[in-house]
Design a protein around this motif. Structure first.
Motif, short mmCIF file in Angstrom:
data_model
loop_
_atom_site.label_atom_id
_atom_site.label_comp_id
_atom_site.label_asym_id
_atom_site.label_seq_id
_atom_site.Cartn_x
_atom_site.Cartn_y
_atom_site.Cartn_z
N TYR A 72 46.38 -9.27 34.66
CA TYR A 72 45.78 -10.26 35.55
C TYR A 72 44.49 -10.81 34.94
O TYR A 72 44.32 -12.02 34.81
CB TYR A 72 45.49 -9.65 36.93
CG TYR A 72 44.91 -10.65 37.90
CD1 TYR A 72 45.73 -11.60 38.51
CD2 TYR A 72 43.55 -10.66 38.21
CE1 TYR A 72 45.21 -12.53 39.40
CE2 TYR A 72 43.02 -11.58 39.09
CZ TYR A 72 43.85 -12.51 39.68
OH TYR A 72 43.32 -13.45 40.55
N PHE A 73 43.60 -9.92 34.53
CA PHE A 73 42.32 -10.40 34.01
C PHE A 73 42.43 -10.98 32.60
O PHE A 73 41.59 -11.79 32.21
CB PHE A 73 41.23 -9.33 34.16
CG PHE A 73 40.73 -9.30 35.57
CD1 PHE A 73 39.88 -10.27 36.05
CD2 PHE A 73 41.16 -8.31 36.45
CE1 PHE A 73 39.45 -10.27 37.36
CE2 PHE A 73 40.73 -8.29 37.76
CZ PHE A 73 39.88 -9.28 38.22
N SER A 74 43.46 -10.63 31.86
CA SER A 74 43.71 -11.33 30.59
C SER A 74 44.03 -12.79 30.87
O SER A 74 43.56 -13.69 30.16
CB SER A 74 44.87 -10.68 29.84
OG SER A 74 44.46 -9.45 29.31
N ALA A 75 44.81 -13.04 31.92
CA ALA A 75 45.12 -14.42 32.30
C ALA A 75 43.88 -15.14 32.80
O ALA A 75 43.64 -16.31 32.44
CB ALA A 75 46.23 -14.43 33.36
N VAL A 76 43.06 -14.48 33.61
CA VAL A 76 41.82 -15.09 34.09
C VAL A 76 40.95 -15.46 32.90
O VAL A 76 40.38 -16.56 32.84
CB VAL A 76 41.07 -14.15 35.05
CG1 VAL A 76 39.66 -14.67 35.35
CG2 VAL A 76 41.86 -13.94 36.34
N ARG A 77 40.86 -14.57 31.93
CA ARG A 77 40.05 -14.83 30.72
C ARG A 77 40.57 -16.04 29.95
O ARG A 77 39.79 -16.90 29.53
CB ARG A 77 40.08 -13.58 29.84
CG ARG A 77 39.28 -13.65 28.58
CD ARG A 77 39.35 -12.29 27.86
NE ARG A 77 39.03 -12.43 26.49
CZ ARG A 77 39.89 -12.75 25.53
NH1 ARG A 77 41.16 -12.96 25.80
NH2 ARG A 77 39.50 -12.87 24.28
N ARG A 78 41.89 -16.12 29.79
CA ARG A 78 42.49 -17.27 29.10
C ARG A 78 42.22 -18.57 29.84
O ARG A 78 41.90 -19.60 29.23
CB ARG A 78 44.00 -17.08 28.96
CG ARG A 78 44.39 -16.04 27.94
CD ARG A 78 45.90 -15.89 27.81
NE ARG A 78 46.50 -17.14 27.39
CZ ARG A 78 47.76 -17.52 27.68
NH1 ARG A 78 48.54 -16.74 28.40
NH2 ARG A 78 48.22 -18.66 27.25
N LEU A 93 32.09 -20.50 35.99
CA LEU A 93 31.84 -19.54 37.06
C LEU A 93 33.19 -18.92 37.39
O LEU A 93 34.16 -19.63 37.65
CB LEU A 93 31.29 -20.27 38.29
CG LEU A 93 31.17 -19.45 39.58
CD1 LEU A 93 30.09 -18.38 39.42
CD2 LEU A 93 30.86 -20.37 40.74
N VAL A 94 33.26 -17.60 37.32
CA VAL A 94 34.49 -16.88 37.64
C VAL A 94 34.15 -16.00 38.84
O VAL A 94 33.30 -15.12 38.74
CB VAL A 94 34.99 -16.04 36.45
CG1 VAL A 94 36.24 -15.26 36.81
CG2 VAL A 94 35.25 -16.95 35.24
N VAL A 95 34.81 -16.26 39.97
CA VAL A 95 34.43 -15.57 41.21
C VAL A 95 35.66 -15.35 42.09
O VAL A 95 36.62 -16.09 42.04
CB VAL A 95 33.35 -16.38 41.97
CG1 VAL A 95 33.88 -17.69 42.47
CG2 VAL A 95 32.72 -15.59 43.08
N LEU A 107 45.17 -12.56 46.92
CA LEU A 107 44.21 -12.42 45.83
C LEU A 107 44.19 -13.69 44.98
O LEU A 107 45.25 -14.19 44.58
CB LEU A 107 44.59 -11.21 44.96
CG LEU A 107 43.80 -11.00 43.67
CD1 LEU A 107 42.32 -10.77 43.96
CD2 LEU A 107 44.38 -9.84 42.90
N HIS A 108 43.01 -14.20 44.75
CA HIS A 108 42.86 -15.36 43.86
C HIS A 108 41.47 -15.36 43.25
O HIS A 108 40.50 -14.98 43.88
CB HIS A 108 43.16 -16.69 44.55
CG HIS A 108 42.35 -16.99 45.76
ND1 HIS A 108 42.55 -16.37 46.99
CD2 HIS A 108 41.33 -17.86 45.96
CE1 HIS A 108 41.69 -16.85 47.87
NE2 HIS A 108 40.94 -17.75 47.27
N THR A 109 41.43 -15.78 42.01
CA THR A 109 40.18 -15.86 41.27
C THR A 109 39.90 -17.32 40.96
O THR A 109 40.77 -18.02 40.43
CB THR A 109 40.25 -15.04 39.97
OG1 THR A 109 40.59 -13.69 40.31
CG2 THR A 109 38.93 -15.07 39.22
#
Length: 147
Positions: A72-78, A93-95, A107-109
């Protein structure tokens, strides 16, 4: 951060994000892989504001299974890198909200492109100092005990 979905949501079939993931509702998709779908927010803070959601219906970050955290956070990072580059932003801004201010219970970022002097300085939170070191130690101990 509010997300304009145009409808109320409930877990499962009535969840707007689940319906977007399933292809039942239109969205401007940015990324799709086995773990996530990322798409533009319908009411962005700035153009390029993207939401990253897990394919599975999970309400909060604490519901995300341990084995899904990395993907999940690999995708957020990309997505953060792509939003910054694609929007020629100075940063991002990542929140994510858990329950409070979470307008869709899936869940959503949020990944929001940022520019210096874009007007968002301090818009999210008022900051306060601890009364003293004793208070800070007590608070740290409470959080550690919860781990």
């Amino acid at each position: 951060m509010a997300t304009d979905t145009g409808t109320d949501t409930a877990p499962g079939a009535d969840c707007v994000f689940c319906r977007i993931v399933a292809g039942e509702l239109p969205a401007h998709r940015i990324l799709e892989d086995g773990a996530v779908v990322a798409f533009l927010d319908r009411r962005p803070l700035f153009p390029g504001h993207t939401l990253v959601v897990p394919r599975a219906h999970l309400e909060t970050l604490t519901d995300l299974p341990e084995e899904s955290v990395g993907p999940y956070f690999s995708a957020v990072r990309r997505v953060a890198a792509a939003v910054e580059e694609g929007m020629e932003a100075d940063g991002s801004l990542v929140v994510e909200n858990n329950r409070v201010s979470q307008s869709v219970p899936h869940l959503h970022t949020h990944v929001v492109p940022r520019r210096r002097k874009d007007g968002l300085r301090g818009f999210l939170w008022p900051r306060h100092r601890y009364e003293d070191e004793t208070e800070a130690r007590k608070i740290a101990a409470r959080v550690r005990a919860a781990l």
